[in-house]
Design a protein around this motif. Structure first.
Motif, short mmCIF file in Angstrom:
data_model
loop_
_atom_site.label_atom_id
_atom_site.label_comp_id
_atom_site.label_asym_id
_atom_site.label_seq_id
_atom_site.Cartn_x
_atom_site.Cartn_y
_atom_site.Cartn_z
N PRO A 88 0.80 -1.24 0.00
CA PRO A 88 0.00 0.00 0.00
C PRO A 88 0.82 1.28 0.00
N HIS A 89 2.07 1.20 0.39
CA HIS A 89 2.92 2.39 0.49
C HIS A 89 3.70 2.68 -0.79
N ARG A 90 3.73 1.73 -1.70
CA ARG A 90 4.62 1.82 -2.86
C ARG A 90 4.03 2.51 -4.08
N SER A 91 2.82 2.99 -3.99
CA SER A 91 2.22 3.71 -5.11
C SER A 91 2.36 5.21 -4.89
N ALA A 92 2.80 5.90 -5.92
CA ALA A 92 3.01 7.34 -5.80
C ALA A 92 1.70 8.07 -5.55
N PRO A 93 1.65 8.89 -4.51
CA PRO A 93 0.45 9.70 -4.27
C PRO A 93 0.41 10.88 -5.23
N ASP A 94 -0.73 11.52 -5.33
CA ASP A 94 -0.86 12.71 -6.18
C ASP A 94 0.10 13.82 -5.76
N SER A 95 0.49 13.82 -4.49
CA SER A 95 1.36 14.87 -3.96
C SER A 95 2.85 14.58 -4.20
N ALA A 96 3.18 13.50 -4.89
CA ALA A 96 4.59 13.15 -5.13
C ALA A 96 5.29 14.28 -5.88
N ARG A 97 6.53 14.55 -5.48
CA ARG A 97 7.36 15.53 -6.18
C ARG A 97 8.00 14.87 -7.39
N ARG A 98 8.38 15.68 -8.35
CA ARG A 98 9.13 15.19 -9.51
C ARG A 98 10.55 15.73 -9.40
N LEU A 99 11.49 14.80 -9.39
CA LEU A 99 12.90 15.16 -9.31
C LEU A 99 13.67 14.42 -10.40
N ARG A 100 14.83 14.96 -10.69
CA ARG A 100 15.75 14.28 -11.63
C ARG A 100 16.78 13.54 -10.79
N CYS A 101 17.31 12.48 -11.38
CA CYS A 101 18.23 11.63 -10.66
C CYS A 101 19.50 11.42 -11.47
N GLU A 102 20.61 11.49 -10.79
CA GLU A 102 21.90 11.17 -11.40
C GLU A 102 22.45 9.95 -10.69
N LEU A 103 22.83 8.95 -11.45
CA LEU A 103 23.34 7.69 -10.93
C LEU A 103 24.86 7.71 -10.92
N ARG A 104 25.46 7.31 -9.82
CA ARG A 104 26.92 7.18 -9.72
C ARG A 104 27.23 5.85 -9.03
N PHE A 105 28.16 5.11 -9.61
CA PHE A 105 28.57 3.86 -9.00
C PHE A 105 29.64 4.13 -7.95
N VAL A 106 29.62 3.36 -6.87
CA VAL A 106 30.58 3.49 -5.78
C VAL A 106 31.89 2.84 -6.22
N ALA A 107 32.98 3.57 -6.09
CA ALA A 107 34.29 3.04 -6.48
C ALA A 107 34.71 1.92 -5.54
N ASP A 108 35.40 0.96 -6.08
CA ASP A 108 36.00 -0.14 -5.31
C ASP A 108 34.98 -1.04 -4.60
N VAL A 109 33.77 -1.08 -5.09
CA VAL A 109 32.77 -2.01 -4.56
C VAL A 109 32.45 -2.99 -5.67
N ASP A 110 32.74 -4.25 -5.43
CA ASP A 110 32.55 -5.24 -6.49
C ASP A 110 31.34 -6.14 -6.27
N VAL A 111 30.56 -5.87 -5.25
CA VAL A 111 29.33 -6.63 -5.01
C VAL A 111 28.17 -5.69 -5.28
N ARG A 112 27.37 -6.02 -6.26
CA ARG A 112 26.30 -5.12 -6.68
C ARG A 112 25.27 -4.85 -5.59
N TYR A 113 24.76 -5.91 -4.96
CA TYR A 113 23.70 -5.76 -3.96
C TYR A 113 24.20 -6.29 -2.62
N ARG A 114 24.36 -5.39 -1.67
CA ARG A 114 24.82 -5.73 -0.34
C ARG A 114 23.73 -5.38 0.66
#
Length: 129
Positions: A88-114
């Motif tokens: 029930p919490h995972r659906s965006a409400p009408d009041s959700a903000r719109r933002l832009r996102c920039e993705l950066r990978f963490v250096a020296d981390v070789d395990v994708r999901y920790r």
């Protein structure tokens, strides 16, 4: 966390507080809907993430196969319970903000999901007008 070449949905700290984010497919590129989530819900999300991350570690080690993915349902009872509690919490409400996102990978981390998080971070900015 949903990932399809880029993060599509998940939980992130924005302005120092936990927020859900979801890619906005009606716009180009890196625009997301974001909305705050209470700490109790964020704690449940982190618990479910930890279940997934531990499974991912076992899969990468060759101990289990894809068929044991907790997201398939019926594999991990607590994961399934959390899925129901969080839905029930995972659906965006009408009041959700719109933002832009920039993705950066963490250096020296070789395990994708920790358990402590993925191998990348997200930088959030207001969308241009």
């Amino acid at each position: 966390m949903e990932w399809y070449g880029e993060p599509w949905a998940g939980l992130a700290d924005i302005d120092g507080k936990p927020h859900y984010f979801e890619i906005d497919h009606s716009h180009q590129g890196d625009e997301y809907q974001v909305w705050p989530v209470g700490e109790a819900v964020a704690k449940l999300e982190r618990e479910q993430w930890a279940i997934y991350a531990r499974w991912y570690e076992r899969r990468e080690a060759g101990e289990v196969g894809q068929e044991s993915h907790p997201g398939h349902g019926g594999v991990d009872a607590r994961y399934d319970e959390l899925e129901l509690l969080l839905a029930p919490h995972r659906s965006a409400p009408d009041s959700a903000r719109r933002l832009r996102c920039e993705l950066r990978f963490v250096a020296d981390v070789d395990v994708r999901y920790r358990v402590e998080g993925p191998d990348y971070w997200l930088r959030w900015r207001p969308r241009p007008h």
